[in-house]
Structures are given as C-alpha cells and as structure tokens.
Design an enzyme around this catalytic site. Structure first.
Site, PDB file in Angstrom:
ATOM      1  CG  HIS A  96      13.253 145.712 -22.022  1.00 56.43           C
ATOM      2  ND1 HIS A  96      12.711 146.137 -23.219  1.00 56.43           N
ATOM      3  CD2 HIS A  96      14.106 146.691 -21.630  1.00 56.43           C
ATOM      4  CE1 HIS A  96      13.217 147.325 -23.526  1.00 56.43           C
ATOM      5  NE2 HIS A  96      14.064 147.684 -22.583  1.00 56.43           N
ATOM      6  CD  GLU A 133      17.833 149.023 -21.113  1.00 56.10           C
ATOM      7  OE1 GLU A 133      18.541 149.764 -21.827  1.00 56.10           O
ATOM      8  OE2 GLU A 133      16.644 148.743 -21.404  1.00 56.10           O
ATOM      9  CG  HIS A 137      11.089 147.998 -28.303  1.00 54.27           C
ATOM     10  ND1 HIS A 137      10.929 149.364 -28.345  1.00 54.27           N
ATOM     11  CD2 HIS A 137      11.468 147.718 -27.031  1.00 54.27           C
ATOM     12  CE1 HIS A 137      11.200 149.884 -27.159  1.00 54.27           C
ATOM     13  NE2 HIS A 137      11.535 148.907 -26.350  1.00 54.27           N
ATOM     14  CG  ASN A 184      15.022 154.339 -27.519  1.00 50.67           C
ATOM     15  OD1 ASN A 184      14.656 153.686 -26.564  1.00 50.67           O
ATOM     16  ND2 ASN A 184      14.500 155.496 -27.842  1.00 50.67           N
ATOM     17  CE  LYS A 224      11.610 157.739 -24.007  1.00 50.32           C
ATOM     18  NZ  LYS A 224      12.397 156.922 -24.954  1.00 50.32           N
ATOM     19  CE  LYS A 241      16.214 157.202 -18.847  1.00 46.42           C
ATOM     20  NZ  LYS A 241      15.351 156.042 -18.998  1.00 46.42           N
ATOM     21  CG  HIS A 288      15.864 149.979 -26.500  1.00 49.01           C
ATOM     22  ND1 HIS A 288      17.204 149.974 -26.175  1.00 49.01           N
ATOM     23  CD2 HIS A 288      15.200 149.958 -25.308  1.00 49.01           C
ATOM     24  CE1 HIS A 288      17.328 149.973 -24.856  1.00 49.01           C
ATOM     25  NE2 HIS A 288      16.137 149.960 -24.311  1.00 49.01           N
ATOM     26  CD  GLU A 344      13.088 159.038 -27.800  1.00 45.88           C
ATOM     27  OE1 GLU A 344      13.069 158.558 -26.652  1.00 45.88           O
ATOM     28  OE2 GLU A 344      12.795 158.404 -28.810  1.00 45.88           O
ATOM     29  NE  ARG A 401      -9.606 166.227 -17.380  1.00 44.81           N
ATOM     30  CZ  ARG A 401     -10.783 166.574 -16.866  1.00 44.81           C
ATOM     31  NH1 ARG A 401     -10.836 167.149 -15.681  1.00 44.81           N
ATOM     32  NH2 ARG A 401     -11.879 166.369 -17.545  1.00 44.81           N
ATOM     33  NE  ARG A 408      14.132 159.770 -22.439  1.00 47.82           N
ATOM     34  CZ  ARG A 408      13.371 159.875 -21.386  1.00 47.82           C
ATOM     35  NH1 ARG A 408      12.920 161.057 -21.024  1.00 47.82           N
ATOM     36  NH2 ARG A 408      13.063 158.818 -20.666  1.00 47.82           N
TER      37      ARG A 408
HETATM   38  P1  NAD Z   1       9.882 143.456 -14.494  1.00 46.96           P
HETATM   39  O1  NAD Z   1       9.255 144.672 -13.978  1.00 46.96           O
HETATM   40  O2  NAD Z   1       9.014 142.461 -15.181  1.00 46.96           O
HETATM   41  O3  NAD Z   1      10.653 142.741 -13.290  1.00 46.96           O
HETATM   42  C1  NAD Z   1      11.286 141.525 -13.527  1.00 46.96           C
HETATM   43  C2  NAD Z   1      10.821 140.428 -12.570  1.00 46.96           C
HETATM   44  O4  NAD Z   1      11.516 140.576 -11.344  1.00 46.96           O
HETATM   45  C3  NAD Z   1       9.341 140.459 -12.234  1.00 46.96           C
HETATM   46  O5  NAD Z   1       8.875 139.153 -12.173  1.00 46.96           O
HETATM   47  C4  NAD Z   1       9.320 141.081 -10.836  1.00 46.96           C
HETATM   48  O6  NAD Z   1       8.209 140.667 -10.108  1.00 46.96           O
HETATM   49  C5  NAD Z   1      10.579 140.582 -10.252  1.00 46.96           C
HETATM   50  N1  NAD Z   1      11.191 141.404  -9.227  1.00 46.96           N
HETATM   51  C6  NAD Z   1      11.265 142.747  -9.176  1.00 46.96           C
HETATM   52  N2  NAD Z   1      12.036 143.139  -8.174  1.00 46.96           N
HETATM   53  C7  NAD Z   1      12.462 142.026  -7.538  1.00 46.96           C
HETATM   54  C8  NAD Z   1      13.303 141.801  -6.425  1.00 46.96           C
HETATM   55  N3  NAD Z   1      13.950 142.787  -5.801  1.00 46.96           N
HETATM   56  N4  NAD Z   1      13.503 140.530  -6.030  1.00 46.96           N
HETATM   57  C9  NAD Z   1      12.911 139.488  -6.699  1.00 46.96           C
HETATM   58  N5  NAD Z   1      12.117 139.649  -7.773  1.00 46.96           N
HETATM   59  C10 NAD Z   1      11.907 140.917  -8.189  1.00 46.96           C
HETATM   60  O7  NAD Z   1      11.059 143.777 -15.533  1.00 46.96           O
HETATM   61  P2  NAD Z   1      12.224 144.882 -15.569  1.00 46.96           P
HETATM   62  O8  NAD Z   1      13.340 144.235 -16.272  1.00 46.96           O
HETATM   63  O9  NAD Z   1      12.440 145.496 -14.261  1.00 46.96           O
HETATM   64  O10 NAD Z   1      11.607 146.009 -16.515  1.00 46.96           O
HETATM   65  C11 NAD Z   1      11.352 145.766 -17.868  1.00 46.96           C
HETATM   66  C12 NAD Z   1      10.362 146.804 -18.358  1.00 46.96           C
HETATM   67  O11 NAD Z   1      10.936 148.097 -18.265  1.00 46.96           O
HETATM   68  C13 NAD Z   1       9.978 146.607 -19.816  1.00 46.96           C
HETATM   69  O12 NAD Z   1       8.573 146.667 -19.922  1.00 46.96           O
HETATM   70  C14 NAD Z   1      10.614 147.769 -20.521  1.00 46.96           C
HETATM   71  O13 NAD Z   1       9.887 148.178 -21.639  1.00 46.96           O
HETATM   72  C15 NAD Z   1      10.630 148.821 -19.438  1.00 46.96           C
HETATM   73  N6  NAD Z   1      11.626 149.883 -19.623  1.00 46.96           N
HETATM   74  C16 NAD Z   1      11.209 151.160 -19.518  1.00 46.96           C
HETATM   75  C17 NAD Z   1      12.113 152.184 -19.636  1.00 46.96           C
HETATM   76  C18 NAD Z   1      11.661 153.605 -19.450  1.00 46.96           C
HETATM   77  O14 NAD Z   1      12.435 154.513 -19.712  1.00 46.96           O
HETATM   78  N7  NAD Z   1      10.472 153.839 -18.959  1.00 46.96           N
HETATM   79  C19 NAD Z   1      13.468 151.919 -19.866  1.00 46.96           C
HETATM   80  C20 NAD Z   1      13.875 150.590 -19.965  1.00 46.96           C
HETATM   81  C21 NAD Z   1      12.934 149.567 -19.835  1.00 46.96           C
HETATM   82  N1  GLY Z   2      14.966 153.899 -22.040  1.00 48.55           N
HETATM   83  C1  GLY Z   2      14.965 154.941 -23.014  1.00 48.55           C
HETATM   84  C2  GLY Z   2      14.632 156.275 -22.462  1.00 48.55           C
HETATM   85  O1  GLY Z   2      14.351 156.454 -21.305  1.00 48.55           O
HETATM   86  O2  GLY Z   2      14.599 157.210 -23.198  1.00 48.55           O
END
Ligand code: NAD
Ligand code: GLY
Length: 364
Positions: A266, A185, A253, A246, A143, A227, A249, A237, A121, A242
């Site tokens: 992404h 981003e 998405h 997006n 998020k 941010k 997005h 949001e 939890r 907030r």
């Molecule tokens: P990811 O986590 O898949 O990382 C990209 C790739 O890089 C992976 O293969 C990873 O293993 C590799 N990697 C990571 N760090 C590395 C490093 N220092 N050196 C070499 N390789 C490395 O992708 P991402 O682009 O980091 O994140 C995308 C995700 O984030 C999506 O799922 C998206 O929906 C999410 N997201 C969330 C928010 C939020 O507010 N929570 C905001 C934007 C995006």
């Molecule tokens: N990436 C969108 C948010 O954090 O709200």
C-alpha cells in the site's frame, strides 16, 4: 518512556500510547475492558513473534484470550478472511462485551475493526499496530474496511477503537520494505500540512530507514498528532480536511487494484501515486518543479518507488472511477499548491492529468 496522544472525539475519545515494550503492559489493554475476556485477531506472520508475549501479559491479569489467526497480507483483506473471523467468534461464543484486539499491520487493523463494527451489531475493540504504517496511520481514526475485487476498502464502516497501543519496539522485526512503505504515509503528513515536519524528514530520512529508535518514536508521535487533529476536526470525511489524508491514494488505490492486491505494498502505491499527484499539480501550474523534485528525491531516499505502472490514462480513469471520493460521478483529486498545502478538487483538466501521468510512468 511512554508518550500519549489523545484523539478528541467527545465521549468516544481515546488514547494512543506510544513507546517501547508496551506489549508487556497488559494493563494498557485491561484498563479498557468491561469483560475479562478478549478475542485477539492477528496474522500468520505476527502470531509466532508476538502472540505469546501479549497472551502472557493478559493471563497475568486474569484476562482470557481467544486467538484467531488469519493468513498474512493484503490479498487476504477480503470477505473470506472476515467470515473466518466471524466463524471463530461465534464458535467461541464471544459476547457483546468481549473486546476484539487487532494485533498486526493495517490489514489486521482494518479487518478487525470492521468485524468489531458489525459482530453482534458492534463490540469494543483495541488496536495494537505492529507495522510503521499502522502505527502512524491506519490504527488511528476509525476507518475500517475490507477490499472488494473491484476496489480498495470498498466495504467498511467508521468505527473508533477504545485505545491504540503502538509498541515501537515491534518495528525492529519488520522487513525493510515494510519500513519504507510506512514512511510513505509519514511523508504524507508533511506534504499535506506540516512544513516543519517535512523539513525534519528531509534531514532525518536515513535515520528512519536505519530504524533509529529516537527518530522513529518522534515520527510516530508527530504523525499521530497530525492524524488525531484531522480526525477530531472531520471524523467522517464530510468537511474536506480528512479527505486530504488521501493525498496520493486516488492514484495509489488504482495501482493496487490494477496490479492485484499485494503486488505492490500500500505505501509503495501511495508513494508513486503522490508523485503523480505532484506532477499533475505542476502541470496545472500550481506546484513549483523544484518542489516536485524535492518530493521525488525524499521518496527515493526512503526506499520507495517513484515510477508508476503504465496502465494508460483510460484504465487509470476507469480504476479511479470507483474511488470513495467520487461525487456526482466526478473523480476528486488531492493536489498540492506547495509542500505543506494540499487541497481537494474535481476540477482537473484531462490534459494536465495526461501530462502528469505520462511523466510518472517513465523514468524521465
Ligand atoms: P500489512 O498489515 O499487510 O502488514 C505488512 C506485513 O508485515 C504483513 O505480512 C504482516 O504480517 C507483517 N508484519 C506486521 N507486523 C510485523 C512485525 N512487527 N514484524 C514482522 N512482520 C510484521 O500491511 P500494512 O502496511 O501494515 O497496512 C496496509 C493496509 O492498511 C492496507 O490495506 C491499507 O489500505 C490500510 N490502511 C488503512 C488506513 C486507515 O485509515 N484505516 C490508512 C492507511 C492504510
Ligand atoms: N488514511 C486516510 C484516513 O484515515 O482518512
């Protein structure tokens, strides 16, 4: 030199530490722990590069580490991988005070955050983002989510970390395509409300692509400041601010889901999605066509795609119908009045949507 940006959320406020060689600073983690034990969740690509350094830094402070390694990539941001984390936490008898550490990109951060929100939890967690995208966006703001086959990030929770540790030195091992994805981003913050930052990006995008350390540190800091400000004003949001984060997005998405998770990164989908949003804004008579061209040129210089896949309008509408911003059955879009002036609206004529989309799926 380390810089700190604060996310102001009353008793849940937390620091974002930004700088080089922070993975060696075990104290940045240990200072936030109430038990000298952590479960460190990472992926198969990041573990061989960075797991040892962090484990050693923590061992020096007598913090025990249980590593949990899941397969890398967006296609593993799902229930199966999440359940494997729960299995490992239970098998290793992790307790309510055992903090979860997310070491990796946005996939690891989002999935670990959701595990932390729900395991027993709710247990404490710390974000250690190692991609540009995660350092400027996903690790900040609470998020957390996994994907559902029908839609991106559909299962999740708002759950804030205790701290974010962004070691910008880790960006040196990131593939070039991932650096570009993160820049989508970064550019977003300029577009939605920071004209000076957009202008700075216009002048420095090549330095960022080339991973100039000073330029990257500046971009991470300004992005986190943007941010943090938005999250502090509208954490869940609910007030409109907030949702503007997006931009691109809703279409992005749809691209990710439509192509299958992991086909486009992404950030790539966000770039092409932002181009559609800009063109729809222009088709509605809001955004100047010179600004549309300036946005497209900047994404191109950042190494990002500006032409979207051609699913057809009705498939885009079907995919976007599952967006989290849908309200009363109506899709709500983030559009632009100008560079630095984004707004949320459900009032988009289908003709403008069709025109913006048609121009964005072919190289005009
Ligand atoms: P990811 O986590 O898949 O990382 C990209 C790739 O890089 C992976 O293969 C990873 O293993 C590799 N990697 C990571 N760090 C590395 C490093 N220092 N050196 C070499 N390789 C490395 O992708 P991402 O682009 O980091 O994140 C995308 C995700 O984030 C999506 O799922 C998206 O929906 C999410 N997201 C969330 C928010 C939020 O507010 N929570 C905001 C934007 C995006
Ligand atoms: N990436 C969108 C948010 O954090 O709200």
């Amino acid at each position: 030199m380390m810089q700190t940006v604060d996310v102001a959320l009353a008793d849940r406020s937390y620091p974002i530490y930004i700088g080089e060689q922070l993975l060696e600073r075990g104290d940045l983690i240990a200072d936030h722990l109430s038990q000298k034990r952590v479960a460190l969740i990472t992926d198969t690509t990041v573990a061989p590069i960075y797991l040892d350094a962090i484990s050693r830094a923590l061992a020096a402070l007598k913090v025990a580490v249980t590593p949990i390694v899941i397969p890398a990539g967006e296609s593993h941001k799902n229930w199966h991988a999440l359940n494997s984390v729960f299995d490992a936490l239970l098998r290793n008898r992790c307790e309510r005070k055992t903090a979860l550490i997310a070491l990796g990109g946005g996939v690891i951060g989002d999935l670990t955050g959701f595990a932390a929100a729900t395991y027993l939890r709710g247990v404490p967690f710390i974000q250690i983002p190692t991609t540009l995208l995660a350092q400027v966006d996903s690790s900040v703001g609470g998020k957390t989510a996994i994907n559902h086959p029908r839609g991106k990030n559909m299962i999740g929770a708002f759950y804030q970390p205790l701290a974010v540790i962004a070691d910008t030195g880790t960006l040196r091992t990131l593939p070039a395509r991932e650096v570009s994805a993160g820049l989508a981003e970064v550019i977003k913050y300029g577009l939605i409300g920071d004209v000076p930052f957009f202008d700075w990006l216009d002048n420095n995008i090549e330095a960022l692509v080339a991973r100039d350390a000073v330029a990257l540190a500046h971009a991470v800091k300004v992005s986190c400041e943007n941010k943090a400000r938005v999250v502090a004003a509208d954490e869940r949001e609910e007030l409109g601010q907030r949702a503007l984060l997006n931009l691109g997005h809703t279409f992005g998405h749809a691209i990710e889901t439509g192509l299958g998770y992991g086909t486009w990164l992404h950030g790539e989908a966000v770039a092409a999605g932002t181009v559609i949003a800009a063109r729809v804004s222009a088709a509605m008579g809001m955004l100047d066509s010179k600004d549309v061209s300036r946005i497209i040129a900047l994404f191109k210089r950042a190494g990002l795609p500006v032409t979207a896949p051609d699913f057809g309008l009705s498939r885009y509408l079907e995919l976007m119908g599952l967006d989290k911003k849908v309200e009363g059955g109506k899709i709500r879009f983030i559009l632009l009045r100008a560079i630095g002036d984004a707004f949320l609206t459900a009032d988009v004529p289908e003709k403008a949507l069709a025109k913006g989309l048609a121009a964005s799926v072919s190289d005009e």
